[in-house]
Write a protein that holds these residues in place. Structure first.
Motif, PDB file in Angstrom:
ATOM      1  N   ILE B 272      92.495  62.075  47.288  1.00 35.68           N
ATOM      2  CA  ILE B 272      94.192  62.037  47.620  1.00 35.68           C
ATOM      3  C   ILE B 272      95.470  61.966  47.591  1.00 35.68           C
ATOM      4  O   ILE B 272      95.961  61.660  47.352  1.00 35.68           O
ATOM      5  N   PHE B 273      94.306  61.207  45.712  1.00 33.05           N
ATOM      6  CA  PHE B 273      95.922  60.986  44.941  1.00 33.05           C
ATOM      7  C   PHE B 273      96.446  61.978  44.116  1.00 33.05           C
ATOM      8  O   PHE B 273      96.790  61.846  43.656  1.00 33.05           O
ATOM      9  N   LYS B 276      97.675  64.898  44.774  1.00 33.43           N
ATOM     10  CA  LYS B 276      99.248  64.786  43.956  1.00 33.43           C
ATOM     11  C   LYS B 276      99.972  64.291  42.865  1.00 33.43           C
ATOM     12  O   LYS B 276     101.014  65.200  42.880  1.00 33.43           O
ATOM     13  N   TYR B 277      98.946  64.083  42.478  1.00 30.00           N
ATOM     14  CA  TYR B 277      99.464  63.262  41.748  1.00 30.00           C
ATOM     15  C   TYR B 277      99.353  64.077  40.013  1.00 30.00           C
ATOM     16  O   TYR B 277      99.740  64.666  39.159  1.00 30.00           O
ATOM     17  N   GLU B 280     102.104  66.551  40.780  1.00 30.75           N
ATOM     18  CA  GLU B 280     103.502  65.781  40.302  1.00 30.75           C
ATOM     19  C   GLU B 280     103.370  65.708  38.388  1.00 30.75           C
ATOM     20  O   GLU B 280     105.075  66.414  38.095  1.00 30.75           O
ATOM     21  N   GLN B 576     101.136  53.515  39.552  1.00 29.76           N
ATOM     22  CA  GLN B 576     100.376  53.575  40.476  1.00 29.76           C
ATOM     23  C   GLN B 576      98.615  53.624  40.024  1.00 29.76           C
ATOM     24  O   GLN B 576      98.476  53.628  40.529  1.00 29.76           O
TER      25      GLN B 576
END
Lengths: 256, 663
Positions: B272-273, B276-277, B280, B576
């Motif tokens: 889930i992280f 996206k990480y 980016e 983060q």
């Protein structure tokens, strides 16, 4: 979950620059207790919370949760424990910028490999309860401080944690939002018997607790127990804050 | 106060600065060594071709090298300024004047540049002798290397250091000024997802059409279809450059977006992280990943081409000089005399009679001399000299045609067809290119014929070749060699073409007469392996030295760019990772994120680079006898291995810095 803190101490910095954040603190938190931790800035409230929540290790002393010495656990086991049993609401929100509101809230459930259905259900329930429906696709950067704090609270509570740590949870909230959050915290404390440890400056917020300990210069300075009447309890807290401000000494119970 | 800020910045990014300074110092060191070798007296005296050409080549390479270093410095030097955006903006908010912040950026760059140059020059001083000795060793020159750094070299290095430092510092000052002025809205800056998706689809189409065109290019280069090959190469250039960029820009982020929206996958654990990480981080580093992919691909192509060039030179040399010493009937007398005078220890000697007549090569109807050798004589020759040729039986023909095998009809590409004057036509699929006495001893084709055919053949010119092997060299003195050298190209054959092959005349020529309607083919009257070997050794040694230097430097530069990009996380990214740890993501899971990011960042560019570099196989498709696939694979594997080591070190450093922040 019963928490027993035995003689913990924590220093920051080295040698001459060392700061004694916590000096030999002992504390017991009963299962289902709503404990407030108050004290002036720099007194050691956040450090105490971080140590109990295993985010930091004490220089010495023990933290026993249900008889397990958390200071003896390996990093990986501590992380697993935090993930499964604990929830966190931080003063600085600690939301992940990369994720949107929904992803931030459901993060603990996803980390626990919960089913997609359960995740969706819990998310709907939590957003409805905290009145943040409609924010789910928003970026964290686009939220107001108050909204960020509610989202952080939703993230902490979605997993129904057995222990909830809250560091100034209402610091950025307006009175209405703060009341909603505190009522919910009290609700889960009553109904789910969730043990809550909350650090705060605010006497009104602290008045929701069943007991408040006052920390000053790294030691527990005093404690006030909720007599069952919130107004009276609020006054006791205010008085204690005045006492601390005046520098008077107040005896701490024999247990500590 | 300023010094404290600068010191603090150096301390906070010490790992990144160290990598940058070491990479720059290494490159400056290599450049300084190359520059100092140009006028080294021992190289001038020890290598005859040094003053004539190699010193200028070295100077040219050193200029090219420092140009590449400047591109690297200009590009990577900006990372550190960008990394301090938040800090510089905070200084400005606190009331520090913009000019002061610009000066801070300027001083930081000056310090880093000067340290890099200082360490680089020290590296050059320490390792010049080592690299000089290595160069001489690779070139096969048996002489000691003299350490020398002239005042001229120092002065030049100092000037380059000074000017480049000023230029890069001013560049970074402009960067500081630009980022202080910038106030872009993040959401406006990012292109919409559908633009990325369209870009990604276009990128995939371009990239894979590039692969298809590479396959087509194979055929066109093999068939010598130059026009089509040029068009295809131009297309490949655009398709690969644009396709790769668009895949980074559009396809990979879109792919991650799809994963991120596939709840079944995204809502599982750390995915889930991490999706996206990664997205980016990828979107932030598109240009760098593209730059690294294309340069890696270029490096692989260059390395393969260099290897092929080296192999060509070596093959040429072995074809041209299979014996240690070779003579024909014009030079055999003086050579035998010299060998006797010098008491040369001959281990093996060979003698072969040959007949020369006019032949017509099948594929292009070219009329040229054909030198015939009988099957029996061919069998008596040393096996090592003809090992590369196909085996023949006593009734078969063998056509030796240098490097390139033509066919009479395009549909019979493996058959050589040769028309012979006053003899029957030869058709054979036994085609070789190893001339037993060396390719310089006769022009045109050599044909090994069955004994009966050879006996019947009526030649216009007869000759005899001689070849020797020695125990400790041919022992010819310099003076004797000079005398022989004067006779090297003094005889040959002349062809006067007619409409019919039977009327075409071939005669001996000793005067290089340019009579109208005739073509003169001059043969070498002798060949000496020693001279050619020394030249080949020197040129290939020099080539290996330069290519190795460039390759290692390029690899270090590319690796350090990726390492720096992975190390330099901004405040939000650090925060983060810390938050994840606070809410219960274990360090081993965060380590897994760092590991995956490092793997993706290193593996994806190298896969694209290897796919693109396959173009080199198409470029050499005309040489079917030269199998380049194995060396090509080895070159790629070698590059990947070195690249992998850098990736592994990057992972270790990256995790170390993350772990430090988490602890």
């Amino acid at each position: 979950m019963q928490i027993v803190v035995k003689n913990i101490a924590k220093d920051y910095g080295k040698r001459f620059n060392a700061v004694h954040a916590i000096k030999d603190i002992g504390l017991e938190v009963k299962h289902g207790e709503f404990l407030g931790i108050m004290g002036p800035s720099g007194a050691g409230k956040s450090t105490l919370l971080n140590i109990i929540s295993t985010n930091e290790r004490p220089d010495h002393g023990q933290v026993l949760i249900d008889g397990i010495d958390m200071t003896e656990l390996h990093d990986k086991e501590q992380s697993k424990y935090r993930r499964n049993k604990m929830g966190f609401i931080y003063q600085s929100f600690e939301l992940l910028d990369s994720l949107n509101v929904k992803e931030n809230i459901i993060l603990p459930m996803a980390l626990n490999h919960a089913s997609k259905k359960k995740i969706e259900q819990s998310f709907r329930h939590m957003t409805k309860l905290l009145n943040i429906e409609g924010l789910e696709k928003r970026n964290v950067d686009d939220l107001s401080l108050g909204q960020k704090q509610i989202v952080a609270a939703a993230r902490a509570l979605i997993n129904s944690p057995e222990i909830l740590f809250a560091d100034e949870p209402t610091g950025s909230l307006d009175s209405k939002s703060a009341t909603i959050l505190l009522n919910y915290m009290q609700l889960i404390n009553d109904k789910e018997k969730t043990t809550i440890l909350m650090a705060t400056h605010d006497a009104f917020t602290a008045s929701y607790c069943s007991r408040v300990v006052f920390v000053k210069d790294g030691v527990i300075f005093a404690e006030v127990v909720n007599p069952g009447d919130r107004n009276k309890f609020f006054e006791q807290i205010i008085n204690m804050q005045r006492t601390i401000g005046g520098g008077s000494y107040f005896n701490v119970s024999q247990n500590n | 106060m300023f010094l404290k800020i600068i010191r603090r910045s150096f301390y906070n990014m010490k790992d990144s600065y160290l990598i940058y300074i070491l990479a720059c110092s290494f490159a400056i060191g290599m450049f300084s060594i190359l520059l100092s070798l140009v006028d080294n007296p021992r190289l001038k005296s020890g290598i005859s071709s040094w003053s004539a050409s190699l010193n200028n080549v070295t100077l040219g390479f050193s200029v090219l090298f420092i140009f590449c270093v400047f591109v690297y410095m200009g590009f990577v030097g900006g990372f550190f300024i960008k990394q301090q955006t938040h800090e510089f903006k905070t200084f400005e908010k606190f009331g520090m004047s913009r000019w002061t912040i610009i000066v801070i950026g300027f001083i930081q760059t000056v310090v880093v540049q000067l340290i890099s140059w200082l360490i680089g020059i020290i590296i050059a001083l320490i390792f010049q002798k080592f690299f000089g000795m290595l160069l001489l060793y690779l070139m096969g020159v048996k002489t000691g290397f003299l350490f020398r750094f002239t005042g001229n070299t120092f002065s030049m290095l100092w000037q380059i250091c000074l000017y480049s430092t000023i230029v890069f510092s001013i560049m970074n000052s402009f960067r500081v000024q630009k980022l202080l002025r910038k106030n872009k809205d993040k959401s406006k800056r990012l292109p919409k997802w559908y633009i990325r998706l369209l870009g990604g689809i276009l990128g995939i189409l371009l990239f894979f059409s590039g692969i298809v065109v590479t396959v087509i290019l194979f055929g066109d280069i093999k068939n010598n279809n130059q026009t089509a090959a040029i068009v295809e190469l131009s297309f490949l250039f655009v398709a690969y450059l644009a396709g790769t960029y668009l895949m980074y820009y559009g396809f990979l982020p879109s792919f991650l977006t799809i994963l991120q929206h596939t709840k079944g996958i995204a809502y599982t654990g750390i995915n889930i992280f991490s999706f996206k990480y990664f997205k980016e981080r990828l979107m932030r580093n598109v240009s760098i990943l593209w730059f690294i992919t294309e340069l890696s691909s270029l490096a692989l192509i260059l390395l393969s081409v260099c290897y092929f060039g080296y192999k060509s030179v070596y093959t040429n040399y072995t074809y041209a000089h299979p014996f240690e010493l070779t003579a024909n009937q014009n030079t055999v007398k003086p050579i035998k005399k010299y060998l006797k005078e010098n008491n040369a220890k001959i281990t093996r000697s060979y003698k072969t009679n040959v007949k020369t007549t006019v032949v017509q090569r099948g594929s292009n109807n070219e009329i040229l001399p054909g030198t015939f050798i009988s099957y029996s004589d061919y069998q008596k020759l040393p096996k090592s000299n003809v090992a590369r040729n196909p085996q023949i039986t006593k009734n078969e023909f063998l056509v030796l045609d240098y490097g390139y095998v033509p066919s009479f009809a395009s549909d019979k590409s493996n058959t050589a067809v040769v028309k012979v004057k006053n003899a029957r036509i030869i058709k054979t699929n036994k085609i070789g290119s190893a001339f037993p006495y060396g390719s310089t001893m006769y022009q045109g084709l050599m044909i090994v014929a069955p004994d009966k055919y050879y006996q019947k053949l009526k030649p216009e010119v007869k000759n005899t070749f001689y070849g020797w092997f020695f125990k400790s060299g041919d022992s010819l003195t310099h003076k004797q060699y000079e005398k022989l050298n004067k006779q090297e190209y003094t005889s040959g054959v002349q062809i006067k073409k007619a409409a019919d092959l039977a009327d075409t005349k071939l005669t001996t020529d000793t005067n290089r007469r340019n009579v109208s309607g005739t073509t003169v083919y001059m043969d070498s009257n002798f060949s000496r392996q020693k001279n050619a070997k020394s030249q080949v050794d020197q040129i290939s040694g020099f080539g290996i030295f330069i290519v190795a230097m460039f390759s290692v430097s390029l690899l270090i530069a590319l690796g350090s760019v990726l390492t720096l990009r992975l190390l330099l996380r901004d405040d939000s990214e650090w925060k983060q990772l810390k938050t994840l740890n606070k809410i219960g993501v274990s360090k081993s899971e965060i380590k897994e994120i760092v590991k995956k990011e490092t793997i993706y960042s290193f593996v994806i560019p190298i896969i694209f680079a290897v796919m693109q570099s396959y173009i080199v196989m198409a470029l050499i498709a005309r040489y079917p006898r030269t199998t380049m696939l194995r060396p090509f694979i080895l070159i790629n594997l070698g590059y990947i291995a070195l690249y992998g080591i850098i990736g592994f070190v990057t992972y270790l450093i990256s995790w170390r810095s993350v772990n430090q922040k988490l602890t």
